[in-house]
Design an enzyme around this catalytic site. Structure first.
Site, short mmCIF file in Angstrom:
data_model
loop_
_atom_site.label_atom_id
_atom_site.label_comp_id
_atom_site.label_asym_id
_atom_site.label_seq_id
_atom_site.Cartn_x
_atom_site.Cartn_y
_atom_site.Cartn_z
N SER A 2 -10.20 56.31 23.15
CA SER A 2 -9.59 55.16 22.47
C SER A 2 -8.88 54.20 23.43
CB SER A 2 -8.61 55.63 21.39
OG SER A 2 -7.46 56.19 21.97
N LYS B 201 -1.33 54.61 22.85
CA LYS B 201 -1.82 53.28 22.48
C LYS B 201 -0.97 52.23 23.19
CE LYS B 201 -4.59 55.03 19.32
NZ LYS B 201 -5.64 55.77 19.93
#
Length: 163
Positions: free
Chosen positions: A38, A87
Site C-alpha cells: 500500500s 500511511k
C-alpha cells in the site's frame, strides 16, 4: 556465596538494560517492519521482494500531536486495534478532502491518511478520518535493507495536499 553474588549482579544489569530499552522504545523511538504494497514505492518497492523494509519510528511528535501534511505515520487500524497500518497524512483537522461522497471536512482531533499506492491501499477513503490518538509515531528513515537505507521525505502534491 561468590557465585550467587555474580548471578545477582548479572541479573540486575540485564534487568536494568531491559527496562531502559523498553522505556526508550515505548516513549521515544522504535523500529517497525513494513509489510504489504500500500505504500509502494516508498516502502517495499519490489512486488516479488521477500524482505520487508524496516523503518525508524520517532515518537516525539506524539507530544501535542505535532504532525504535518505529508508525514508518514504508523497507527492502529480503526477497524482492528491489533493491526498496525502505515500511511501518509493527506489532510489535517479543519482541511477539506474530496472523496466519492463529495467534499468533507476533517473533524477536530482527526487526520486523513492515504497510501502512496492507491490501487492497493485500505485507508481513509475506506474508513474515513482517523483519530490522532491512534497514531504511534512518525516514520523518519528506512533502516533495512541496507541498499534502501535513506530518509523518508515528506511529499506534498501541487494542489497542497500530501501526495
Amino acid at each position: 556465596m561468590g557465585t550467587k553474588n555474580i548471578i545477582w549482579n548479572v541479573c540486575k544489569k540485564y534487568l536494568t538494560i531491559g527496562l531502559v530499552g523498553i522505556t526508550l522504545t515505548d516513549r521515544y523511538a522504535g523500529v517497525c517492519p513494513i509489510r504489504g504494497s500500500s505504500m509502494s514505492p516508498t516502502f517495499n518497492p519490489s512486488l516479488g521482494s521477500f524482505t520487508d523494509d524496516y523503518v525508524f519510528l520517532e515518537k516525539f511528535c506524539l507530544d501535542k500531536y505535532k504532525f504535518s501534511h505529508g508525514d508518514v505515520v504508523i497507527f492502529s487500524s480503526p477497524t482492528n486495534y491489533k493491526e498496525r497500518c502505515v500511511k501518509r497524512i493527506v489532510a489535517m483537522e479543519g482541511d477539506y478532502i474530496s472523496n466519492v461522497n463529495g467534499a468533507s471536512k476533517v473533524p477536530e482531533g482527526h487526520c486523513w491518511v492515504e497510501g502512496d499506492n492507491s490501487a492497493s491501499s485500505f485507508d481513509s477513503r475506506s474508513f474515513g478520518p482517523i483519530p490522532l490518538g491512534l497514531i504511534h509515531g512518525r516514520v523518519t528513515h528506512v533502516i533495512w535493507p541496507p541498499q534502501r537505507m535513506r530518509k523518508v521525505d515528506r511529499r506534498i502534491r501541487e494542489d497542497g495536499l500530501a501526495f
